[in-house]
Design a protein around this motif. Structure first.
Motif, PDB file in Angstrom:
ATOM      1  N   SER A  73       0.819  -1.213   0.000  1.00  0.00           N
ATOM      2  CA  SER A  73       0.000   0.000   0.000  1.00  0.00           C
ATOM      3  C   SER A  73       0.857   1.270   0.000  1.00  0.00           C
ATOM      4  CB  SER A  73      -0.954   0.003   1.190  1.00  0.00           C
ATOM      5  OG  SER A  73      -0.227   0.004   2.399  1.00  0.00           O
ATOM      6  N   LYS A  74       2.132   1.158   0.354  1.00  0.00           N
ATOM      7  CA  LYS A  74       3.037   2.308   0.347  1.00  0.00           C
ATOM      8  C   LYS A  74       3.682   2.527  -1.018  1.00  0.00           C
ATOM      9  CE  LYS A  74       4.152   1.367   5.136  1.00  0.00           C
ATOM     10  NZ  LYS A  74       5.148   0.784   6.033  1.00  0.00           N
ATOM     11  N   LEU A  75       3.527   1.579  -1.926  1.00  0.00           N
ATOM     12  CA  LEU A  75       4.213   1.638  -3.219  1.00  0.00           C
ATOM     13  C   LEU A  75       3.360   2.295  -4.295  1.00  0.00           C
ATOM     14  CD1 LEU A  75       5.701  -1.976  -3.378  1.00  0.00           C
ATOM     15  CD2 LEU A  75       6.802   0.095  -2.540  1.00  0.00           C
ATOM     16  N   SER A  76       4.049   2.801  -5.302  1.00  0.00           N
ATOM     17  CA  SER A  76       3.378   3.252  -6.517  1.00  0.00           C
ATOM     18  C   SER A  76       4.210   2.780  -7.697  1.00  0.00           C
ATOM     19  CB  SER A  76       3.220   4.772  -6.537  1.00  0.00           C
ATOM     20  OG  SER A  76       4.491   5.388  -6.633  1.00  0.00           O
ATOM     21  N   VAL A  77       3.554   2.600  -8.829  1.00  0.00           N
ATOM     22  CA  VAL A  77       4.216   2.052 -10.007  1.00  0.00           C
ATOM     23  C   VAL A  77       4.033   3.025 -11.164  1.00  0.00           C
ATOM     24  CG1 VAL A  77       4.239   0.142 -11.636  1.00  0.00           C
ATOM     25  CG2 VAL A  77       3.800  -0.301  -9.248  1.00  0.00           C
ATOM     26  N   GLY A  91      -3.024   0.027 -27.469  1.00  0.00           N
ATOM     27  CA  GLY A  91      -3.311  -1.140 -26.638  1.00  0.00           C
ATOM     28  C   GLY A  91      -3.797  -0.678 -25.276  1.00  0.00           C
ATOM     29  N   SER A  92      -3.481  -1.439 -24.232  1.00  0.00           N
ATOM     30  CA  SER A  92      -3.890  -1.056 -22.877  1.00  0.00           C
ATOM     31  C   SER A  92      -2.884  -1.604 -21.873  1.00  0.00           C
ATOM     32  CB  SER A  92      -5.286  -1.583 -22.568  1.00  0.00           C
ATOM     33  OG  SER A  92      -5.283  -2.994 -22.559  1.00  0.00           O
ATOM     34  N   VAL A  93      -2.954  -1.091 -20.658  1.00  0.00           N
ATOM     35  CA  VAL A  93      -2.110  -1.584 -19.574  1.00  0.00           C
ATOM     36  C   VAL A  93      -2.880  -2.701 -18.875  1.00  0.00           C
ATOM     37  CG1 VAL A  93      -1.002  -0.985 -17.397  1.00  0.00           C
ATOM     38  CG2 VAL A  93      -0.997   0.653 -19.286  1.00  0.00           C
ATOM     39  N   THR A  94      -2.244  -3.864 -18.698  1.00  0.00           N
ATOM     40  CA  THR A  94      -2.907  -5.022 -18.107  1.00  0.00           C
ATOM     41  C   THR A  94      -2.318  -5.341 -16.735  1.00  0.00           C
ATOM     42  OG1 THR A  94      -1.331  -6.557 -19.098  1.00  0.00           O
ATOM     43  CG2 THR A  94      -3.282  -6.002 -20.413  1.00  0.00           C
ATOM     44  N   GLY A  95      -2.917  -6.313 -16.079  1.00  0.00           N
ATOM     45  CA  GLY A  95      -2.413  -6.766 -14.796  1.00  0.00           C
ATOM     46  C   GLY A  95      -1.002  -7.319 -14.899  1.00  0.00           C
ATOM     47  N   LYS A  96      -0.681  -7.936 -16.017  1.00  0.00           N
ATOM     48  CA  LYS A  96       0.668  -8.467 -16.226  1.00  0.00           C
ATOM     49  C   LYS A  96       1.679  -7.338 -16.265  1.00  0.00           C
ATOM     50  CE  LYS A  96       3.369 -11.336 -19.423  1.00  0.00           C
ATOM     51  NZ  LYS A  96       4.596 -10.648 -19.140  1.00  0.00           N
ATOM     52  N   ASP A  97       1.323  -6.224 -16.924  1.00  0.00           N
ATOM     53  CA  ASP A  97       2.222  -5.070 -16.977  1.00  0.00           C
ATOM     54  C   ASP A  97       2.486  -4.523 -15.581  1.00  0.00           C
ATOM     55  OD1 ASP A  97       2.246  -5.242 -19.772  1.00  0.00           O
ATOM     56  OD2 ASP A  97       0.505  -3.926 -19.953  1.00  0.00           O
ATOM     57  N   VAL A  98       1.439  -4.446 -14.764  1.00  0.00           N
ATOM     58  CA  VAL A  98       1.583  -3.941 -13.402  1.00  0.00           C
ATOM     59  C   VAL A  98       2.446  -4.891 -12.577  1.00  0.00           C
ATOM     60  CG1 VAL A  98       0.348  -3.327 -11.290  1.00  0.00           C
ATOM     61  CG2 VAL A  98      -0.614  -2.713 -13.503  1.00  0.00           C
ATOM     62  N   ALA A  99       2.220  -6.195 -12.688  1.00  0.00           N
ATOM     63  CA  ALA A  99       3.007  -7.182 -11.942  1.00  0.00           C
ATOM     64  C   ALA A  99       4.471  -7.136 -12.363  1.00  0.00           C
ATOM     65  CB  ALA A  99       2.433  -8.573 -12.156  1.00  0.00           C
ATOM     66  N   ASP A 100       4.725  -7.003 -13.667  1.00  0.00           N
ATOM     67  CA  ASP A 100       6.101  -6.910 -14.157  1.00  0.00           C
ATOM     68  C   ASP A 100       6.780  -5.644 -13.651  1.00  0.00           C
ATOM     69  OD1 ASP A 100       5.733  -9.289 -15.482  1.00  0.00           O
ATOM     70  OD2 ASP A 100       5.432  -8.365 -17.458  1.00  0.00           O
ATOM     71  N   ALA A 101       6.052  -4.524 -13.642  1.00  0.00           N
ATOM     72  CA  ALA A 101       6.618  -3.260 -13.164  1.00  0.00           C
ATOM     73  C   ALA A 101       6.925  -3.332 -11.667  1.00  0.00           C
ATOM     74  CB  ALA A 101       5.663  -2.112 -13.459  1.00  0.00           C
ATOM     75  N   LEU A 102       6.058  -3.977 -10.893  1.00  0.00           N
ATOM     76  CA  LEU A 102       6.313  -4.157  -9.455  1.00  0.00           C
ATOM     77  C   LEU A 102       7.583  -4.978  -9.231  1.00  0.00           C
ATOM     78  CD1 LEU A 102       2.846  -4.818  -7.778  1.00  0.00           C
ATOM     79  CD2 LEU A 102       4.521  -3.130  -7.077  1.00  0.00           C
ATOM     80  N   ALA A 103       7.742  -6.039 -10.007  1.00  0.00           N
ATOM     81  CA  ALA A 103       8.916  -6.897  -9.869  1.00  0.00           C
ATOM     82  C   ALA A 103      10.187  -6.154 -10.281  1.00  0.00           C
ATOM     83  CB  ALA A 103       8.751  -8.159 -10.697  1.00  0.00           C
ATOM     84  N   LYS A 104      10.087  -5.363 -11.337  1.00  0.00           N
ATOM     85  CA  LYS A 104      11.256  -4.681 -11.870  1.00  0.00           C
ATOM     86  C   LYS A 104      11.698  -3.522 -10.974  1.00  0.00           C
ATOM     87  CE  LYS A 104      12.765  -2.414 -16.127  1.00  0.00           C
ATOM     88  NZ  LYS A 104      12.316  -1.950 -17.446  1.00  0.00           N
ATOM     89  N   THR A 105      10.768  -2.690 -10.529  1.00  0.00           N
ATOM     90  CA  THR A 105      11.137  -1.493  -9.779  1.00  0.00           C
ATOM     91  C   THR A 105      11.266  -1.717  -8.277  1.00  0.00           C
ATOM     92  OG1 THR A 105       8.818  -0.812  -9.636  1.00  0.00           O
ATOM     93  CG2 THR A 105      10.112   0.070 -11.460  1.00  0.00           C
ATOM     94  N   VAL A 108       9.114  -6.883  -5.900  1.00  0.00           N
ATOM     95  CA  VAL A 108       8.006  -7.605  -5.289  1.00  0.00           C
ATOM     96  C   VAL A 108       7.352  -8.476  -6.353  1.00  0.00           C
ATOM     97  CG1 VAL A 108       5.803  -7.397  -4.096  1.00  0.00           C
ATOM     98  CG2 VAL A 108       7.606  -5.725  -3.672  1.00  0.00           C
ATOM     99  N   GLU A 109       7.400  -9.807  -6.143  1.00  0.00           N
ATOM    100  CA  GLU A 109       6.820 -10.737  -7.102  1.00  0.00           C
ATOM    101  C   GLU A 109       5.335 -10.942  -6.787  1.00  0.00           C
ATOM    102  OE1 GLU A 109       8.245 -12.224  -9.776  1.00  0.00           O
ATOM    103  OE2 GLU A 109      10.149 -11.208  -9.398  1.00  0.00           O
ATOM    104  N   ILE A 110       4.462 -10.542  -7.691  1.00  0.00           N
ATOM    105  CA  ILE A 110       3.016 -10.710  -7.547  1.00  0.00           C
ATOM    106  C   ILE A 110       2.517 -11.450  -8.780  1.00  0.00           C
ATOM    107  CG2 ILE A 110       0.804  -9.504  -7.443  1.00  0.00           C
ATOM    108  CD1 ILE A 110       2.283  -9.179  -4.893  1.00  0.00           C
ATOM    109  N   ASP A 111       1.623 -12.410  -8.576  1.00  0.00           N
ATOM    110  CA  ASP A 111       1.016 -13.130  -9.687  1.00  0.00           C
ATOM    111  C   ASP A 111       0.102 -12.176 -10.451  1.00  0.00           C
ATOM    112  OD1 ASP A 111       0.064 -14.997 -11.431  1.00  0.00           O
ATOM    113  OD2 ASP A 111      -1.129 -16.093  -9.950  1.00  0.00           O
TER     114      ASP A 111
END
Length: 151
Positions: A73-77, A91-105, A108-111
């Motif tokens: 809850s403290k993070l932003s992407v 196109g559009s931003v999907t849940g996969k894009d958000v999960a990949d950005a969280l892992a990269k920046t 945090v690994e999220i499904d």
């Protein structure tokens, strides 16, 4: 005869239930097919210990999920995307894009299936994303979608 069900038996009960059945049903069907065991003191004690261990595991998972949710809850992407005229995305931003950005920046690994976008993200802006950390616990993060040239 009292037996403890090892697995769910339709019309009789769920797993780990102690049920009273006729002796013939237990001896000729439930016990040979390994659907139940006799309800002896040692078997009842074993089931009780297994239930207690399962409850401890579930409580530990719940505590870990609460900690992860408070961290998330403290993070932003921020996701840079290619845009056309008027800030529209290709196109559009999907849940996969958000999960990949969280892992990269943030590391945090999220499904990707646990990331919920309320509406499809097809424009530049700031959005709220809900992440289901646990069946009972969710966390909200901020998603900033920026044009790739604006980084």
């Amino acid at each position: 005869m009292k037996v403890i069900l090892i697995q769910e038996v339709k019309g009789l009960g769920k797993k780990d239930a102690v049920v009273e059945v006729s002796e013939g049903y237990a001896r000729n069907f439930l016990l040979p097919k390994k659907l139940a065991v006799p309800a002896t003191d040692s078997n009842l004690n074993t089931i009780t210990q297994q239930k207690a261990a399962q409850a401890r595991r579930e409580q530990q998972q719940l505590d870990e999920a609460k900690m992860l949710a408070s961290q998330l809850s403290k993070l932003s992407v921020t996701i840079p995307v290619k845009t056309g005229e008027g800030g529209k995305l290709f196109g559009s931003v999907t849940g996969k894009d958000v999960a990949d950005a969280l892992a990269k920046t943030h590391g945090v690994e999220i499904d990707r299936r646990k990331v919920e976008l309320k509406d499809t993200v097809k424009a530049v802006g700031t959005f709220t994303v809900v992440i289901r950390v646990h069946p009972e616990i969710t966390a909200q993060i901020e998603l900033h979608v920026v044009s790739a040239g604006d980084r």
